[in-house]
Design a protein around this motif. Structure first.
Motif, PDB file in Angstrom:
ATOM      1  N   LYS A   5      29.369  32.070  13.859  1.00 17.52           N
ATOM      2  CA  LYS A   5      30.008  32.442  12.602  1.00 17.52           C
ATOM      3  C   LYS A   5      30.868  31.287  12.109  1.00 17.52           C
ATOM      4  O   LYS A   5      31.580  30.645  12.868  1.00 17.52           O
ATOM      5  N   GLY A   6      30.804  31.052  10.822  1.00 15.43           N
ATOM      6  CA  GLY A   6      31.575  29.968  10.224  1.00 15.43           C
ATOM      7  C   GLY A   6      30.851  28.640  10.216  1.00 15.43           C
ATOM      8  O   GLY A   6      31.342  27.668   9.643  1.00 15.43           O
ATOM      9  N   MET A   7      29.678  28.564  10.871  1.00  8.45           N
ATOM     10  CA  MET A   7      28.884  27.325  10.875  1.00  8.45           C
ATOM     11  C   MET A   7      27.675  27.507   9.970  1.00  8.45           C
ATOM     12  O   MET A   7      26.979  28.520  10.062  1.00  8.45           O
ATOM     13  N   SER A   8      27.449  26.541   9.120  1.00  9.66           N
ATOM     14  CA  SER A   8      26.301  26.621   8.222  1.00  9.66           C
ATOM     15  C   SER A   8      25.016  26.366   9.002  1.00  9.66           C
ATOM     16  O   SER A   8      25.030  25.774  10.091  1.00  9.66           O
ATOM     17  N   LYS A   9      23.905  26.815   8.439  1.00 11.15           N
ATOM     18  CA  LYS A   9      22.612  26.589   9.074  1.00 11.15           C
ATOM     19  C   LYS A   9      22.327  25.095   9.203  1.00 11.15           C
ATOM     20  O   LYS A   9      21.798  24.641  10.227  1.00 11.15           O
ATOM     21  N   ALA A  10      22.712  24.335   8.177  1.00  5.09           N
ATOM     22  CA  ALA A  10      22.480  22.886   8.199  1.00  5.09           C
ATOM     23  C   ALA A  10      23.277  22.218   9.314  1.00  5.09           C
ATOM     24  O   ALA A  10      22.759  21.344  10.024  1.00  5.09           O
ATOM     25  N   ASP A  11      24.543  22.636   9.499  1.00  9.02           N
ATOM     26  CA  ASP A  11      25.373  22.045  10.552  1.00  9.02           C
ATOM     27  C   ASP A  11      24.849  22.431  11.937  1.00  9.02           C
ATOM     28  O   ASP A  11      24.862  21.625  12.867  1.00  9.02           O
ATOM     29  N   TYR A  12      24.393  23.679  12.066  1.00 11.24           N
ATOM     30  CA  TYR A  12      23.837  24.132  13.348  1.00 11.24           C
ATOM     31  C   TYR A  12      22.556  23.352  13.675  1.00 11.24           C
ATOM     32  O   TYR A  12      22.357  22.916  14.814  1.00 11.24           O
ATOM     33  N   ALA A  13      21.715  23.176  12.666  1.00 11.79           N
ATOM     34  CA  ALA A  13      20.479  22.427  12.864  1.00 11.79           C
ATOM     35  C   ALA A  13      20.774  20.997  13.302  1.00 11.79           C
ATOM     36  O   ALA A  13      20.146  20.471  14.227  1.00 11.79           O
ATOM     37  N   GLU A  14      21.760  20.371  12.671  1.00 12.24           N
ATOM     38  CA  GLU A  14      22.107  18.995  13.026  1.00 12.24           C
ATOM     39  C   GLU A  14      22.616  18.914  14.461  1.00 12.24           C
ATOM     40  O   GLU A  14      22.284  17.982  15.205  1.00 12.24           O
ATOM     41  N   MET A  15      23.409  19.903  14.853  1.00 13.30           N
ATOM     42  CA  MET A  15      23.913  19.947  16.225  1.00 13.30           C
ATOM     43  C   MET A  15      22.762  20.067  17.224  1.00 13.30           C
ATOM     44  O   MET A  15      22.723  19.390  18.253  1.00 13.30           O
ATOM     45  N   ARG A  16      21.795  20.915  16.902  1.00 11.30           N
ATOM     46  CA  ARG A  16      20.656  21.119  17.797  1.00 11.30           C
ATOM     47  C   ARG A  16      19.731  19.899  17.814  1.00 11.30           C
ATOM     48  O   ARG A  16      19.129  19.582  18.847  1.00 11.30           O
ATOM     49  N   PHE A  17      19.635  19.205  16.677  1.00  8.56           N
ATOM     50  CA  PHE A  17      18.833  17.985  16.662  1.00  8.56           C
ATOM     51  C   PHE A  17      19.444  16.943  17.591  1.00  8.56           C
ATOM     52  O   PHE A  17      18.723  16.183  18.243  1.00  8.56           O
ATOM     53  N   GLU A  18      20.762  16.905  17.658  1.00  9.02           N
ATOM     54  CA  GLU A  18      21.431  15.990  18.587  1.00  9.02           C
ATOM     55  C   GLU A  18      21.093  16.373  20.028  1.00  9.02           C
ATOM     56  O   GLU A  18      20.943  15.498  20.890  1.00  9.02           O
ATOM     57  N   ASP A  19      20.949  17.668  20.294  1.00  9.75           N
ATOM     58  CA  ASP A  19      20.595  18.133  21.642  1.00  9.75           C
ATOM     59  C   ASP A  19      19.193  17.685  22.032  1.00  9.75           C
ATOM     60  O   ASP A  19      18.872  17.619  23.224  1.00  9.75           O
ATOM     61  N   ALA A  20      18.354  17.425  21.030  1.00 11.85           N
ATOM     62  CA  ALA A  20      16.968  17.012  21.307  1.00 11.85           C
ATOM     63  C   ALA A  20      16.885  15.561  21.771  1.00 11.85           C
ATOM     64  O   ALA A  20      15.818  15.109  22.198  1.00 11.85           O
ATOM     65  N   LEU A  21      17.990  14.834  21.689  1.00 12.93           N
ATOM     66  CA  LEU A  21      18.011  13.438  22.121  1.00 12.93           C
ATOM     67  C   LEU A  21      18.334  13.394  23.614  1.00 12.93           C
ATOM     68  O   LEU A  21      19.437  13.748  24.035  1.00 12.93           O
ATOM     69  N   VAL A  22      17.349  12.985  24.418  1.00 13.68           N
ATOM     70  CA  VAL A  22      17.529  12.904  25.872  1.00 13.68           C
ATOM     71  C   VAL A  22      18.118  11.535  26.201  1.00 13.68           C
ATOM     72  O   VAL A  22      17.539  10.499  25.858  1.00 13.68           O
ATOM     73  N   GLU A  23      19.271  11.515  26.879  1.00 10.33           N
ATOM     74  CA  GLU A  23      19.960  10.261  27.178  1.00 10.33           C
ATOM     75  C   GLU A  23      19.727   9.842  28.620  1.00 10.33           C
ATOM     76  O   GLU A  23      19.895  10.630  29.546  1.00 10.33           O
ATOM     77  N   ASP A  24      19.323   8.589  28.801  1.00 11.86           N
ATOM     78  CA  ASP A  24      19.159   8.003  30.123  1.00 11.86           C
ATOM     79  C   ASP A  24      20.044   6.759  30.193  1.00 11.86           C
ATOM     80  O   ASP A  24      20.789   6.472  29.259  1.00 11.86           O
ATOM     81  N   ASP A  25      19.965   6.018  31.283  1.00  7.81           N
ATOM     82  CA  ASP A  25      20.870   4.881  31.455  1.00  7.81           C
ATOM     83  C   ASP A  25      20.690   3.810  30.384  1.00  7.81           C
ATOM     84  O   ASP A  25      21.651   3.370  29.764  1.00  7.81           O
ATOM     85  N   ASP A  26      19.443   3.368  30.176  1.00  5.39           N
ATOM     86  CA  ASP A  26      19.188   2.246  29.275  1.00  5.39           C
ATOM     87  C   ASP A  26      18.363   2.623  28.048  1.00  5.39           C
ATOM     88  O   ASP A  26      18.095   1.783  27.206  1.00  5.39           O
ATOM     89  N   PHE A  27      17.939   3.882  27.988  1.00  5.21           N
ATOM     90  CA  PHE A  27      17.173   4.322  26.829  1.00  5.21           C
ATOM     91  C   PHE A  27      17.470   5.785  26.546  1.00  5.21           C
ATOM     92  O   PHE A  27      17.907   6.541  27.425  1.00  5.21           O
ATOM     93  N   ASP A  28      17.260   6.166  25.306  1.00  8.40           N
ATOM     94  CA  ASP A  28      17.293   7.567  24.897  1.00  8.40           C
ATOM     95  C   ASP A  28      15.887   7.936  24.445  1.00  8.40           C
ATOM     96  O   ASP A  28      15.121   7.078  23.983  1.00  8.40           O
ATOM     97  N   LEU A  29      15.542   9.196  24.561  1.00  8.30           N
ATOM     98  CA  LEU A  29      14.198   9.664  24.213  1.00  8.30           C
ATOM     99  C   LEU A  29      14.288  10.781  23.184  1.00  8.30           C
ATOM    100  O   LEU A  29      15.018  11.751  23.376  1.00  8.30           O
ATOM    101  N   LEU A  30      13.532  10.618  22.112  1.00 14.93           N
ATOM    102  CA  LEU A  30      13.435  11.638  21.077  1.00 14.93           C
ATOM    103  C   LEU A  30      11.982  12.086  21.000  1.00 14.93           C
ATOM    104  O   LEU A  30      11.079  11.267  20.822  1.00 14.93           O
ATOM    105  N   VAL A  31      11.752  13.389  21.134  1.00 15.15           N
ATOM    106  CA  VAL A  31      10.394  13.935  21.164  1.00 15.15           C
ATOM    107  C   VAL A  31      10.158  14.795  19.925  1.00 15.15           C
ATOM    108  O   VAL A  31      10.917  15.729  19.659  1.00 15.15           O
ATOM    109  N   MET A  32       9.102  14.483  19.191  1.00 16.99           N
ATOM    110  CA  MET A  32       8.793  15.242  17.989  1.00 16.99           C
ATOM    111  C   MET A  32       8.384  16.666  18.318  1.00 16.99           C
ATOM    112  O   MET A  32       8.874  17.623  17.728  1.00 16.99           O
ATOM    113  N   GLY A  33       7.466  16.837  19.267  1.00 12.32           N
ATOM    114  CA  GLY A  33       6.984  18.173  19.587  1.00 12.32           C
ATOM    115  C   GLY A  33       6.140  18.740  18.456  1.00 12.32           C
ATOM    116  O   GLY A  33       5.610  18.019  17.621  1.00 12.32           O
ATOM    117  N   ARG A  34       6.058  20.065  18.425  1.00 13.59           N
ATOM    118  CA  ARG A  34       5.207  20.702  17.431  1.00 13.59           C
ATOM    119  C   ARG A  34       5.762  22.073  17.074  1.00 13.59           C
ATOM    120  O   ARG A  34       6.607  22.612  17.779  1.00 13.59           O
TER     121      ARG A  34
END
Length: 256
Positions: free
Chosen positions: A77-106
């Motif tokens: 509550k109090g969070m817009s759909k756009a802000d929630y989506a952006e937060m979740r898109f950040e969660d889709a970024l997998v962080e490793d020591d020297d690289f990050d991974l972003l997966v498109m999926g389907r």
């Protein structure tokens, strides 16, 4: 602005395996942090790199779509759909020591991948100033190039197996890159899985016919097959593995 390395070719030629080794080598050379991008709806770059992916851009899209129909929305509550989506898109970024991974999926079920392609395009544009290098494992074919999903392209690595059809396929991709005015500094071909690491005259003739620049040849190797069958990350092959050595020799000649 990130230096974008796009890896492309027809399906089943070993693009993802070479892409994972390329990412690993760039990290070892101190070129990180790298943004590794799995732009294939049938994603498996994470398996080559040995990292776990819990969320893809496609997953987030489905989650948001379900939230709109749910009795109890997961959006706080109090969070817009756009802000929630952006937060979740950040969660889709997998962080490793020297690289990050972003997966498109389907997306699930029937329908095209236009929406997730658009999501990927937006996320890449957002991250293009955050990393010195993007390494993009493209889906089989030419869609990400023709749709302009990539923010730019400085290096195009075209991968083919040791077949005329594979070389013809990357020849068409090279032509499309020209038509789309991408203007990469380097467009070159890697022949993968070559018996004994050698090209026969027919393949040499087809490469010349397609007007392609040969970056190098990677040999067929039983260890790569065994790692894949056992579910072991092929980027972790021994340092003296002939595939790893051949790819690194090719990368050393590139202006990266």
């Amino acid at each position: 602005m990130a230096h974008v390395i796009a890896v492309a070719g027809k399906g089943g030629v070993g693009k993802t395996t070479l892409c994972g080794m390329l990412i690993q080598y760039l990290c070892e050379m101190g070129k990180g942090p790298i943004l590794a991008v799995d732009a294939d709806a049938n994603s498996n770059l994470n398996e080559v790199l040995g990292v776990e992916v819990k969320t893809t851009l496609g997953d987030v899209r489905e989650e948001i779509a379900r939230a709109e129909l749910a009795k109890e929305s997961p959006i706080p509550k109090g969070m817009s759909k756009a802000d929630y989506a952006e937060m979740r898109f950040e969660d889709a970024l997998v962080e490793d020591d020297d690289f990050d991974l972003l997966v498109m999926g389907r997306t699930q079920g029937k329908g095209c991948y236009c929406y997730v392609n658009g999501l990927l395009q937006t996320q890449l544009a957002k991250y293009q100033n955050n990393y010195p290098y993007f390494v993009v494992d493209n889906e089989a074919g030419m869609e990400h190039i023709s749709r302009g999903v990539l923010p730019s392209m400085q290096t195009a690595i075209l991968v083919s197996d040791c077949s005329r059809r594979g070389v013809q396929a990357v020849g068409r991709i090279a032509e499309l890159i020209k038509e789309c005015d991408m203007h990469p500094k380097t467009v070159g071909l890697i022949i993968n899985r070559a018996p004994k690491g050698e090209l026969n005259e027919g393949i040499k003739e087809e490469i010349q016919k397609q007007g392609l620049t040969l970056l190098g040849v990677v040999p067929q190797d039983e260890a790569v097959y065994e790692y894949d069958c056992e579910g072991r990350p092929t980027s972790m092959l021994p340092e003296d593995n002939p595939v790893k050595k051949a790819l690194r020799a090719i990368v050393d000649k590139l202006d990266l």
